[in-house]
Design a protein around this motif. Structure first.
Motif, short mmCIF file in Angstrom:
data_model
loop_
_atom_site.label_atom_id
_atom_site.label_comp_id
_atom_site.label_asym_id
_atom_site.label_seq_id
_atom_site.Cartn_x
_atom_site.Cartn_y
_atom_site.Cartn_z
N ALA A 128 0.81 -1.21 0.00
CA ALA A 128 0.00 0.00 0.00
C ALA A 128 0.85 1.27 0.00
O ALA A 128 0.31 2.37 -0.18
CB ALA A 128 -0.94 0.01 1.20
N TYR A 129 2.14 1.13 0.20
CA TYR A 129 3.00 2.31 0.24
C TYR A 129 4.43 1.90 -0.15
O TYR A 129 4.83 0.75 -0.01
CB TYR A 129 2.99 2.96 1.63
N ASP A 130 5.18 2.87 -0.65
CA ASP A 130 6.59 2.67 -0.96
C ASP A 130 7.44 3.35 0.11
O ASP A 130 7.09 4.42 0.62
CB ASP A 130 6.94 3.27 -2.32
N GLY A 131 8.56 2.72 0.43
CA GLY A 131 9.40 3.23 1.51
C GLY A 131 8.78 2.87 2.85
O GLY A 131 8.04 1.88 2.98
N GLY A 132 9.07 3.67 3.88
CA GLY A 132 8.47 3.47 5.19
C GLY A 132 9.02 2.32 5.99
O GLY A 132 8.43 1.95 7.01
N VAL A 166 8.49 7.78 3.23
CA VAL A 166 7.37 7.18 2.51
C VAL A 166 7.17 7.99 1.23
O VAL A 166 6.81 9.17 1.29
CB VAL A 166 6.09 7.17 3.37
N THR A 167 7.42 7.37 0.09
CA THR A 167 7.40 8.09 -1.19
C THR A 167 6.11 7.88 -1.98
O THR A 167 5.88 8.56 -2.97
CB THR A 167 8.60 7.65 -2.05
N ARG A 168 5.28 6.92 -1.57
CA ARG A 168 3.97 6.70 -2.18
C ARG A 168 3.04 6.12 -1.14
O ARG A 168 3.42 5.25 -0.38
CB ARG A 168 4.07 5.74 -3.37
N GLY A 169 1.78 6.59 -1.14
CA GLY A 169 0.80 6.04 -0.22
C GLY A 169 1.00 6.54 1.20
O GLY A 169 1.60 7.60 1.44
N GLU A 170 0.52 5.74 2.14
CA GLU A 170 0.52 6.14 3.55
C GLU A 170 0.84 4.93 4.41
O GLU A 170 0.32 3.84 4.19
CB GLU A 170 -0.86 6.70 3.90
N ARG A 171 1.71 5.14 5.37
CA ARG A 171 2.09 4.09 6.32
C ARG A 171 1.43 4.37 7.65
O ARG A 171 1.62 5.44 8.24
CB ARG A 171 3.61 4.06 6.49
N LEU A 172 0.66 3.41 8.15
CA LEU A 172 0.02 3.52 9.45
C LEU A 172 0.55 2.42 10.36
O LEU A 172 0.67 1.26 9.94
CB LEU A 172 -1.50 3.39 9.33
N ALA A 173 0.81 2.77 11.61
CA ALA A 173 1.32 1.77 12.55
C ALA A 173 0.98 2.20 13.97
O ALA A 173 0.71 3.38 14.25
CB ALA A 173 2.82 1.60 12.41
N SER A 174 0.97 1.21 14.86
CA SER A 174 0.91 1.48 16.29
C SER A 174 2.31 1.29 16.86
O SER A 174 3.05 0.39 16.42
CB SER A 174 -0.07 0.52 16.97
N PHE A 175 2.67 2.12 17.81
CA PHE A 175 4.00 2.00 18.42
C PHE A 175 3.87 2.18 19.93
O PHE A 175 2.98 2.88 20.41
CB PHE A 175 4.97 3.03 17.83
N PHE A 176 4.76 1.52 20.67
CA PHE A 176 4.70 1.61 22.13
C PHE A 176 5.97 1.00 22.70
O PHE A 176 6.80 0.43 21.98
CB PHE A 176 3.47 0.88 22.68
#
Length: 228
Positions: A128-132, A166-176
């Motif tokens: 869904a995304y490039d890079g990230g 992130v060069t394309r799309g969107e990166r979503l994540a949870s972090f903790f």
């Protein structure tokens, strides 16, 4: 020790979480970083005061409690409330170190968590995304990590790390971050490997008399090394 844990969220949970985050309030990620990290941080973070965001933060914690792999790997004593971040349009997080201690609000006041382990739970598919990629420096050089939606990586919070642009799309994540009952990473790795060996022995040689001996060794080591 760097560990990939599969299926912390189901595909349905990851999809529902992404939808909820699409409706959430977001803030500039720099506002939650220290002065050094803020200089290299370009992202957005979901506002944890938003009830919908808190609901999904709690859902991550429930999923962690249900994950035998997470519990065996992290041996958690305390967990920071999971947060969520978003990268897009060339956003990145340069190489940095996490703080050693984090304070978070709880009923009746606040509590501190020592950051023994850091975790990233990926929420959208890698295509869904490039890079990230999450880039973690370890003994053998940088490790670039980009996992399936619902999968998580655990790694020592003392490691230098960052997020590639992130060069394309969107990166979503949870972090903790997690404070482990066993703060030393080398000791945690020995317990993790011993636990895995005991599980494999039960699967391939049920009734082997070595299994209870090894289990006793595991618990004696945990008794020696744990802090509660």
């Amino acid at each position: 020790m760097l560990v990939h844990i599969t299926g912390v969220f189901t595909p349905e949970q990851a999809t529902a979480c992404r939808a909820a985050l699409g409706r959430a309030r977001w803030i500039d990620g720099k506002t939650t970083a220290g002065p050094a990290a803020a200089r290299v941080k370009q992202n957005a973070e979901a506002d944890l005061t938003d009830p919908e965001v808190r609901k999904w933060s709690d859902a991550v914690r429930h999923a962690l409690a249900a994950s035998k792999a997470f519990m065996a790997t992290a041996l958690p004593a305390r967990i920071c409330p999971p947060s969520f971040n978003r990268y897009g349009g060339g956003q990145t997080y340069g190489v940095h170190n996490d703080a050693a201690l984090f304070e978070f609000a709880q009923a009746g006041g606040s509590a501190w968590v020592r950051s023994d382990l850091a975790a990233t739970l990926f929420l959208n598919a890698p295509e869904a995304y490039d890079g990230g990629e999450l880039v973690i420096e370890d003994t053998f050089g940088p490790r670039r990590i980009k996992l399936a939606a619902g999968d998580m990586v655990l790694y020592p919070a003392s490691s230098q790390h960052g997020v590639a642009p992130v060069t394309r799309g969107e990166r979503l994540a949870s972090f903790f971050w997690i404070q482990s009952m066993v703060r030393d990473d080398a000791r945690r790795e020995l317990l993790y490997r011993l636990d895995g060996a005991i599980r494999r022995l039960h699967q391939t040689a049920a009734g082997n008399p070595a299994a209870p001996d090894l289990l006793g060794i595991y618990h004696n080591l945990l008794r020696m090394w744990s802090e509660t």
